[in-house]
Design an enzyme around this catalytic site. Sequence first.
Site, short mmCIF file in Angstrom:
data_model
loop_
_atom_site.label_atom_id
_atom_site.label_comp_id
_atom_site.label_asym_id
_atom_site.label_seq_id
_atom_site.Cartn_x
_atom_site.Cartn_y
_atom_site.Cartn_z
N LYS A 11 -42.31 41.81 44.77
CA LYS A 11 -42.57 40.96 45.94
C LYS A 11 -41.49 41.18 46.99
O LYS A 11 -40.30 41.18 46.67
CB LYS A 11 -42.63 39.49 45.54
CG LYS A 11 -42.88 38.56 46.75
CD LYS A 11 -43.32 37.19 46.34
CE LYS A 11 -42.22 36.23 45.97
NZ LYS A 11 -41.20 36.00 47.03
N ASP A 15 -36.29 35.07 43.53
CA ASP A 15 -34.85 35.06 43.83
C ASP A 15 -34.36 33.63 44.11
O ASP A 15 -33.17 33.41 44.34
CB ASP A 15 -34.49 36.03 44.97
CG ASP A 15 -35.18 35.70 46.28
OD1 ASP A 15 -35.98 34.75 46.30
OD2 ASP A 15 -34.91 36.39 47.28
N SER A 16 -35.28 32.66 44.02
CA SER A 16 -34.86 31.25 44.03
C SER A 16 -33.91 31.00 42.86
O SER A 16 -33.27 29.95 42.81
CB SER A 16 -36.08 30.32 43.94
OG SER A 16 -36.89 30.65 42.82
N ASP A 65 -39.27 39.51 42.31
CA ASP A 65 -38.79 39.42 43.70
C ASP A 65 -37.72 40.47 43.95
O ASP A 65 -36.77 40.59 43.15
CB ASP A 65 -38.12 38.05 43.88
CG ASP A 65 -38.79 37.20 44.93
OD1 ASP A 65 -39.67 37.70 45.65
OD2 ASP A 65 -38.43 36.01 45.01
N GLU A 100 -45.83 30.68 52.27
CA GLU A 100 -44.92 29.55 52.00
C GLU A 100 -44.77 28.68 53.24
O GLU A 100 -44.47 29.18 54.34
CB GLU A 100 -43.54 30.09 51.56
CG GLU A 100 -42.54 28.97 51.30
CD GLU A 100 -41.32 29.39 50.50
OE1 GLU A 100 -41.29 30.51 49.95
OE2 GLU A 100 -40.37 28.57 50.41
N GLU A 134 -40.33 40.12 51.09
CA GLU A 134 -40.54 39.19 52.20
C GLU A 134 -40.65 39.95 53.52
O GLU A 134 -39.95 40.93 53.73
CB GLU A 134 -39.37 38.20 52.28
CG GLU A 134 -39.28 37.30 51.06
CD GLU A 134 -38.17 36.25 51.18
OE1 GLU A 134 -37.56 36.11 52.26
OE2 GLU A 134 -37.93 35.56 50.16
O1 KIV Z 1 -38.14 32.86 44.87
C1 KIV Z 1 -39.17 32.23 44.54
O2 KIV Z 1 -39.19 31.50 43.54
C2 KIV Z 1 -40.34 32.40 45.40
C3 KIV Z 1 -41.50 31.49 45.18
C4 KIV Z 1 -41.16 30.08 45.47
C5 KIV Z 1 -42.71 31.94 45.91
O3 KIV Z 1 -40.34 33.23 46.25
#
Ligand code: KIV
Length: 267
Positions: free
Chosen positions: A114, A45-46, A84, A183, A116
Amino acid sequence: MERITLRKLKKKKEAGEKITMISTYDFISARLCQEAGIDSVLVGDSLGMVFQGLDTTLPVTLDEIIYHAKAVRRGAPDLFLIVDMPFMSYQVSVEEALRNCGRVVKETGAQAVKLEGGEEIAETVSRLVSSGIPVVGHLGFTPQSIHKFGGPRVVGRDEAEAEKLRKDFKVLQEAGAFMIVLESVPWRIAKDLTESSDVITVGIGAGRYCDGQVLVFHDLVGLYGDRKPKFVRRYVEGAKIFREALERFKIDVERGDFPSEEESYGA
Ligand code: KIV
């Protein structure tokens, strides 16, 4: 190439072989990852910050992540695909999390999702795993809690935080997470967690002893960020190279040098 599966990733850990993962959001970069022999692609989600130009990951929606994950799957059909789950797509209730994660798996071809967090998502993790959806945890600095942390920072330097990290790791392991992204965590803690469990650890700012490492594609190729976090290694100055190419294109067009005869169609 044979598709990378969860079993293959587990075997790599058992054999002491490092796992490589790239967070990315589009077809071309995913295809490059597959051509380069990377093990896994994460649709992180970056993308909210790197692709959409937002300040945080928080506004990213489920539909957006699904859209990007489909493109990544097309580019990297054989890599282990992790998606994510966006902020508030899994926190409201276990049922909603199941529905949303199920949608991601059905629509994108993701092999894992994924999430969090630690203790607070344990029940959700357990229900997802028992429904057949492999889960990757994410501990340490968790960008969806940016307002709680007050900004990106190392997590686990004081004893209380280190203790919480260890506890959350154990809880996620017991709930059935097969992999945990660590992280911005002190390397000694990441090393202990890696060596004392079967769970695959993937670090980003967590030192070299994790089972694998993940970087954001655009960080690695130097396309994103005026400020480079300590844990990023830029393998190429992509922004500089691309900018120079664009400047040369502009000069060529303005001078009438582009397109040439060879670059034009005849009658
Ligand atoms: O959102 C993302 O790209 C991430 C990674 C940096 C682990 O969670």
